[in-house]
Design a protein around this motif. Sequence first.
Motif, PDB file in Angstrom:
ATOM      1  N   GLY A 153       0.813  -1.204   0.000  1.00  0.00           N
ATOM      2  CA  GLY A 153       0.000   0.000   0.000  1.00  0.00           C
ATOM      3  C   GLY A 153       0.848   1.257   0.000  1.00  0.00           C
ATOM      4  O   GLY A 153       0.522   2.246  -0.690  1.00  0.00           O
ATOM      5  N   LEU A 154       1.935   1.245   0.750  1.00  0.00           N
ATOM      6  CA  LEU A 154       2.836   2.394   0.773  1.00  0.00           C
ATOM      7  C   LEU A 154       3.493   2.617  -0.590  1.00  0.00           C
ATOM      8  O   LEU A 154       3.613   3.751  -1.056  1.00  0.00           O
ATOM      9  N   TRP A 160       4.255   3.724  -7.451  1.00  0.00           N
ATOM     10  CA  TRP A 160       4.935   2.579  -8.034  1.00  0.00           C
ATOM     11  C   TRP A 160       4.016   1.362  -8.002  1.00  0.00           C
ATOM     12  O   TRP A 160       3.141   1.257  -7.150  1.00  0.00           O
ATOM     13  N   VAL A 161       4.240   0.439  -8.938  1.00  0.00           N
ATOM     14  CA  VAL A 161       3.494  -0.815  -8.953  1.00  0.00           C
ATOM     15  C   VAL A 161       4.318  -1.835  -8.182  1.00  0.00           C
ATOM     16  O   VAL A 161       5.441  -2.170  -8.603  1.00  0.00           O
ATOM     17  N   PRO A 162       3.814  -2.346  -7.046  1.00  0.00           N
ATOM     18  CA  PRO A 162       4.623  -3.255  -6.218  1.00  0.00           C
ATOM     19  C   PRO A 162       5.195  -4.442  -6.989  1.00  0.00           C
ATOM     20  O   PRO A 162       6.358  -4.818  -6.774  1.00  0.00           O
ATOM     21  N   ASP A 206       7.386   3.135   7.017  1.00  0.00           N
ATOM     22  CA  ASP A 206       6.933   4.386   6.385  1.00  0.00           C
ATOM     23  C   ASP A 206       8.083   5.377   6.191  1.00  0.00           C
ATOM     24  O   ASP A 206       8.091   6.151   5.226  1.00  0.00           O
ATOM     25  N   GLU A 207       9.058   5.357   7.113  1.00  0.00           N
ATOM     26  CA  GLU A 207      10.148   6.327   7.076  1.00  0.00           C
ATOM     27  C   GLU A 207      11.175   6.026   5.985  1.00  0.00           C
ATOM     28  O   GLU A 207      11.869   6.933   5.519  1.00  0.00           O
ATOM     29  N   LEU A 208      11.290   4.763   5.586  1.00  0.00           N
ATOM     30  CA  LEU A 208      12.317   4.368   4.618  1.00  0.00           C
ATOM     31  C   LEU A 208      11.759   4.042   3.243  1.00  0.00           C
ATOM     32  O   LEU A 208      12.516   3.909   2.274  1.00  0.00           O
ATOM     33  N   ILE A 209      10.449   3.897   3.142  1.00  0.00           N
ATOM     34  CA  ILE A 209       9.873   3.349   1.914  1.00  0.00           C
ATOM     35  C   ILE A 209      10.078   4.238   0.705  1.00  0.00           C
ATOM     36  O   ILE A 209      10.263   3.749  -0.417  1.00  0.00           O
ATOM     37  N   SER A 210      10.072   5.554   0.889  1.00  0.00           N
ATOM     38  CA  SER A 210      10.213   6.449  -0.264  1.00  0.00           C
ATOM     39  C   SER A 210      11.564   6.285  -0.959  1.00  0.00           C
ATOM     40  O   SER A 210      11.607   6.029  -2.172  1.00  0.00           O
TER      41      SER A 210
END
Length: 228
Positions: A153-154, A160-162, A206-210
């Motif tokens: 979801g993130l 992006w497409v997972p 959430d903090e690293l996903i970008s």
Amino acid sequence: MLCVEETLGVTGAAQIPHQRGELPLDCAVRYTEERHWDVFPGTWLEAVAGTERCSCGDPACASPGAHATGPDWAQQATGSAPAARRLWSERPRAAVLLPTGRTFDALDVPESAGFLALARMERMRLTLGPVTWTPDRRLLFFVLPGAAPKVDGLVTGLGWVPAAIDLVTHGEGGYVAAPPTRLGGHGAVQWARRPTPANRWLPDADELISPLAYACGRDAAAERARKR
């Protein structure tokens, strides 16, 4: 020979102990004592006819010397230092495996994307947990448990497409190999960022996903361009 952090020029690497020559028993005990991680022994490498093979006996083993010995591995996992010492005293060459979904999950990306993301995280001054560098050219970022159900979801929320990027999450019911576990003839798992008092508190996914999704997306785009 420099440790991985020194090779990467990571801040504070001069204080990081050398990784070479560490025994599985010592590492397993230290992980339980210093990080309160559960550990369990896996397979190991055996010399057979001049080559090294996995103790599981399968000559085509996909993870020689670095996987669980059976389906009951979750019951074997322990957070007790004396129990860990006993287990590795019985099997001194066994892989050091860490269950995920308990005290941490792991975000698993290709080596090239991982190092790109690490550099970007440094510039962004993000808080990082431990990061492993595996012989099959992957980087695993340790994050708070609970990452696995929400990563897709993130990633989607970032555009992006997972399924199109190579970002894998290890969560509940899984495990990862920790240093100094060896993977066949490819070498040993190493720390790109060792566990230290400074990174005892793990970041949320959430903090690293970008930066991770960006790096994996860029990697995937480059791979598609090469195949044209």
